[in-house]
Design a protein around this motif. Structure first.
Motif, PDB file in Angstrom:
ATOM      1  N   ALA A  71      94.074   9.641   1.783  1.00 14.56           N
ATOM      2  CA  ALA A  71      93.438  10.103   3.012  1.00 14.56           C
ATOM      3  C   ALA A  71      93.451   9.014   4.082  1.00 14.56           C
ATOM      4  CB  ALA A  71      92.001  10.533   2.715  1.00 14.56           C
ATOM      5  N   ALA A  72      93.180   7.763   3.678  1.00 13.28           N
ATOM      6  CA  ALA A  72      93.111   6.664   4.648  1.00 13.28           C
ATOM      7  C   ALA A  72      94.473   6.346   5.240  1.00 13.28           C
ATOM      8  CB  ALA A  72      92.533   5.418   3.982  1.00 13.28           C
ATOM      9  N   SER A  73      95.522   6.484   4.451  1.00 10.14           N
ATOM     10  CA  SER A  73      96.862   6.157   4.935  1.00 10.14           C
ATOM     11  C   SER A  73      97.328   7.123   6.020  1.00 10.14           C
ATOM     12  CB  SER A  73      97.866   6.156   3.776  1.00 10.14           C
ATOM     13  OG  SER A  73      97.955   7.447   3.189  1.00 10.14           O
ATOM     14  N   LYS A  74      96.613   8.246   6.149  1.00 11.27           N
ATOM     15  CA  LYS A  74      96.954   9.224   7.189  1.00 11.27           C
ATOM     16  C   LYS A  74      95.959   9.193   8.346  1.00 11.27           C
ATOM     17  CE  LYS A  74      98.627  12.178   3.447  1.00 11.27           C
ATOM     18  NZ  LYS A  74      98.376  13.432   2.677  1.00 11.27           N
ATOM     19  N   ALA A  75      95.033   8.220   8.313  1.00 11.71           N
ATOM     20  CA  ALA A  75      93.974   8.153   9.321  1.00 11.71           C
ATOM     21  C   ALA A  75      94.061   6.846  10.095  1.00 11.71           C
ATOM     22  CB  ALA A  75      92.606   8.287   8.652  1.00 11.71           C
ATOM     23  N   SER A  76      93.146   6.695  11.042  1.00 17.79           N
ATOM     24  CA  SER A  76      93.048   5.481  11.842  1.00 17.79           C
ATOM     25  C   SER A  76      91.685   4.845  11.619  1.00 17.79           C
ATOM     26  CB  SER A  76      93.226   5.807  13.327  1.00 17.79           C
ATOM     27  OG  SER A  76      92.851   4.714  14.132  1.00 17.79           O
ATOM     28  N   ILE A  77      91.658   3.500  11.691  1.00 14.52           N
ATOM     29  CA  ILE A  77      90.384   2.821  11.476  1.00 14.52           C
ATOM     30  C   ILE A  77      89.366   3.187  12.552  1.00 14.52           C
ATOM     31  CG2 ILE A  77      90.968   0.740  12.813  1.00 14.52           C
ATOM     32  CD1 ILE A  77      89.538  -0.857  10.544  1.00 14.52           C
ATOM     33  N   ASP A  78      89.857   3.559  13.738  1.00 13.86           N
ATOM     34  CA  ASP A  78      88.947   3.968  14.818  1.00 13.86           C
ATOM     35  C   ASP A  78      88.134   5.194  14.430  1.00 13.86           C
ATOM     36  OD1 ASP A  78      89.859   1.895  16.387  1.00 13.86           O
ATOM     37  OD2 ASP A  78      91.382   3.114  17.381  1.00 13.86           O
TER      38      ASP A  78
ATOM     39  N   ILE B 109      86.407   1.554  -3.932  1.00 10.12           N
ATOM     40  CA  ILE B 109      86.320   2.488  -2.810  1.00 10.12           C
ATOM     41  C   ILE B 109      86.652   1.771  -1.509  1.00 10.12           C
ATOM     42  CG2 ILE B 109      84.718   3.878  -1.440  1.00 10.12           C
ATOM     43  CD1 ILE B 109      83.332   4.635  -4.050  1.00 10.12           C
ATOM     44  N   PHE B 110      86.075   0.580  -1.329  1.00 10.59           N
ATOM     45  CA  PHE B 110      86.336  -0.198  -0.126  1.00 10.59           C
ATOM     46  C   PHE B 110      87.782  -0.687  -0.097  1.00 10.59           C
ATOM     47  CE2 PHE B 110      86.587  -4.440   1.831  1.00 10.59           C
ATOM     48  CZ  PHE B 110      86.229  -4.115   3.136  1.00 10.59           C
ATOM     49  N   ILE B 111      88.260  -1.210  -1.227  1.00  5.19           N
ATOM     50  CA  ILE B 111      89.603  -1.786  -1.272  1.00  5.19           C
ATOM     51  C   ILE B 111      90.667  -0.722  -1.007  1.00  5.19           C
ATOM     52  CG2 ILE B 111      91.307  -2.901  -2.774  1.00  5.19           C
ATOM     53  CD1 ILE B 111      88.950  -4.286  -4.185  1.00  5.19           C
ATOM     54  N   SER B 112      90.542   0.447  -1.656  1.00  2.00           N
ATOM     55  CA  SER B 112      91.540   1.507  -1.477  1.00  2.00           C
ATOM     56  C   SER B 112      91.535   2.033  -0.048  1.00  2.00           C
ATOM     57  CB  SER B 112      91.288   2.651  -2.466  1.00  2.00           C
ATOM     58  OG  SER B 112      89.999   3.213  -2.287  1.00  2.00           O
ATOM     59  N   THR B 113      90.344   2.134   0.546  1.00  8.97           N
ATOM     60  CA  THR B 113      90.247   2.583   1.933  1.00  8.97           C
ATOM     61  C   THR B 113      90.898   1.568   2.873  1.00  8.97           C
ATOM     62  OG1 THR B 113      88.204   3.798   1.489  1.00  8.97           O
ATOM     63  CG2 THR B 113      88.667   3.237   3.781  1.00  8.97           C
ATOM     64  N   LEU B 114      90.595   0.287   2.665  1.00  6.88           N
ATOM     65  CA  LEU B 114      91.160  -0.765   3.508  1.00  6.88           C
ATOM     66  C   LEU B 114      92.682  -0.800   3.398  1.00  6.88           C
ATOM     67  CD1 LEU B 114      90.724  -3.191   5.384  1.00  6.88           C
ATOM     68  CD2 LEU B 114      90.467  -4.623   3.350  1.00  6.88           C
ATOM     69  N   LEU B 115      93.199  -0.708   2.180  1.00  9.96           N
ATOM     70  CA  LEU B 115      94.648  -0.714   1.992  1.00  9.96           C
ATOM     71  C   LEU B 115      95.291   0.491   2.668  1.00  9.96           C
ATOM     72  CD1 LEU B 115      95.022  -1.860  -1.735  1.00  9.96           C
ATOM     73  CD2 LEU B 115      95.625  -3.151   0.320  1.00  9.96           C
ATOM     74  N   GLY B 116      94.657   1.649   2.521  1.00 13.78           N
ATOM     75  CA  GLY B 116      95.189   2.850   3.160  1.00 13.78           C
ATOM     76  C   GLY B 116      95.241   2.717   4.669  1.00 13.78           C
ATOM     77  N   LEU B 117      94.183   2.146   5.247  1.00 10.01           N
ATOM     78  CA  LEU B 117      94.156   1.951   6.701  1.00 10.01           C
ATOM     79  C   LEU B 117      95.203   0.935   7.146  1.00 10.01           C
ATOM     80  CD1 LEU B 117      90.295   1.961   7.267  1.00 10.01           C
ATOM     81  CD2 LEU B 117      91.921   3.720   7.977  1.00 10.01           C
ATOM     82  N   LEU B 118      95.418  -0.118   6.348  1.00  3.34           N
ATOM     83  CA  LEU B 118      96.449  -1.104   6.671  1.00  3.34           C
ATOM     84  C   LEU B 118      97.845  -0.461   6.640  1.00  3.34           C
ATOM     85  CD1 LEU B 118      95.167  -4.260   4.722  1.00  3.34           C
ATOM     86  CD2 LEU B 118      95.237  -3.925   7.208  1.00  3.34           C
TER      87      LEU B 118
END
Length: 310
Positions: A50-57, A172-181
C-alpha cells in the motif's frame, strides 16, 4: 445497521474460529509462530504494497492527528478521574495502565483488517498514521510515564530505548517507510519479490484475526465488575465519541480520516497494553481481562459505529 453488521460479521467469525480451533484441534504451541508470521511478514507485506503506491504527504494530516491526540488525552483524563473518584485507585502506575486500557486500541490485528476490508486502500494513509501515532504516543507515552515514576527522573537513554522499540524495531513502521521510499524514488520491485509480497499480503487479515481469537483467554481477576464495565464503556463508546467530538471541534474536513480514526478508536483494547502491563508487573491480569471483554463486546459496538459512520 444490518449492512454494517453483515460487512464486519465475517471478521468476527474468523476471531471466533480461532478461539474454537484453540479449544479443539489447534495446537496452542503453534500460536507464537503464527503471530510472528503475521507481525513480521504478512502485515508488513500488506503495508509495503500500500505504501509503495502512496505518497508520504498523504500520511500527514495535522488537524486529523490533532483530533486523535485530543480525543485520547481527554479520554485518559476521564479514566484517571473516574478511577480515583469511584474505584479508589490511588497507585499512579495503575492509573497509567487504566488510562492505557481506555485509549489504546487493537490497531494492528483488528484495525488493519477492518479498515482495509471496509474502506479499501482509501483508508491506508489514515490507518497507518493512527497506528504509528498510537504506538508512539500511547504505548511509548505510558512506558515513559512509568519509567519516570520509578526513576523519579527520566534521562535520554530510556527515551531513546523506548523510541527504538516503538519505531526502529517495529515492522509496521519499517515496512511503511520502505514502501514510501520506493514510491518517492519510483523504484520497481523485481518480479519475483513483487509476486512474493502479493502472496503474503492477503494472508494478513485472516491469519491476524485467527491468531487474535486463539489468544483470547477468559479468566477471573480481582477487578470488580463495575470497574470492568466502566473501562469497557470508556474504550468502546466514550473514547470514539470524544474522538468524533474532537474532529467536529477542530472542524476537520476529511471524511475518510474521520471515519477511519473513529472506527480505530472504537476497537477493543490492544494486546500491546497487556505487554506493557506484563513488562512492569502492573495491572496485568486486569488488563488481560479488559482485552478479552472489550474484544467480545466490540462486535456490537463496532457494528453501531459503522452503521453511524456510513
Amino acid at each position: 445497521m444490518l449492512l454494517s453488521f453483515q460487512s464486519i460479521l465475517p471478521l468476527f467469525l474468523m476471531i471466533a474460529l480461532g478461539y474454537v480451533a484453540k479449544r479443539t484441534i489447534f495446537n496452542i504451541n503453534m500460536l507464537p509462530g503464527l503471530n510472528q508470521f503475521v507481525y513480521y511478514l504478512a502485515v508488513p507485506a500488506l503495508l509495503f504494497n500500500a505504501a509503495s503506491k502512496a505518497s508520504i504527504d498523504n500520511l500527514i494530516n495535522g488537524p486529523a492527528l490533532a483530533a486523535f491526540f485530543l480525543g485520547a488525552i481527554v479520554t485518559a483524563i476521564i479514566v484517571v478521574f473516574g478511577s480515583r473518584m469511584f474505584f479508589k485507585a490511588d497507585s499512579t502506575e495503575q492509573l497509567v495502565l487504566r488510562a492505557l486500557n481506555g485509549t489504546f486500541a487493537n490497531y494492528a490485528y483488528m484495525g488493519i483488517p477492518l479498515t482495509f476490508a471496509i474502506f479499501g486502500n482509501e483508508a491506508y494513509a489514515a490507518t497507518v498514521s493512527i497506528i504509528l501515532a498510537g504506538n508512539i504516543f500511547l504505548i511509548g507515552g505510558a512506558q515513559l510515564l512509568i519509567e519516570s515514576i520509578r526513576q523519579k527522573e527520566l534521562g535520554l537513554r530510556p527515551i531513546l530505548a523506548i523510541l527504538d522499540r516503538s519505531l526502529l524495531r517495529n515492522p509496521i513502521f519499517i515496512s511503511t517507510l520502505l514502501g514510501l521510499l520506493f514510491s518517492a524514488n519510483q523504484v520497481s520491485m523485481p518480479a519475483a519479490i513483487h509476486t512474493l509480497l502479493d502472496m503474503l499480503a492477503p494472508a494478513a487479515i485472516p491469519v491476524a484475526l485467527f491468531c487474535l481469537g486463539a489468544s483470547l483467554q477468559f479468566a477471573k481477576t480481582t477487578i470488580v465488575l463495575a470497574e470492568l464495565g466502566w473501562l469497557v464503556l470508556i474504550k468502546l463508546c466514550i473514547h470514539p465519541a470524544l474522538t468524533l467530538a474532537a474532529f467536529w471541534l477542530l472542524d476537520v474536513e476529511a471524511p475518510i480520516w474521520l471515519a477511519t480514526t473513529v472506527l480505530l478508536t472504537a476497537l477493543p483494547t490492544g494486546a500491546l497494553a497487556h505487554v506493557v502491563a506484563l513488562k512492569y508487573d502492573v495491572f496485568e491480569k486486569e488488563t488481560s481481562q479488559i482485552v478479552v471483554v472489550t474484544t467480545v463486546f466490540s462486535l456490537l459496538s463496532v457494528t453501531l459505529w459503522m452503521s453511524w459512520l456510513q
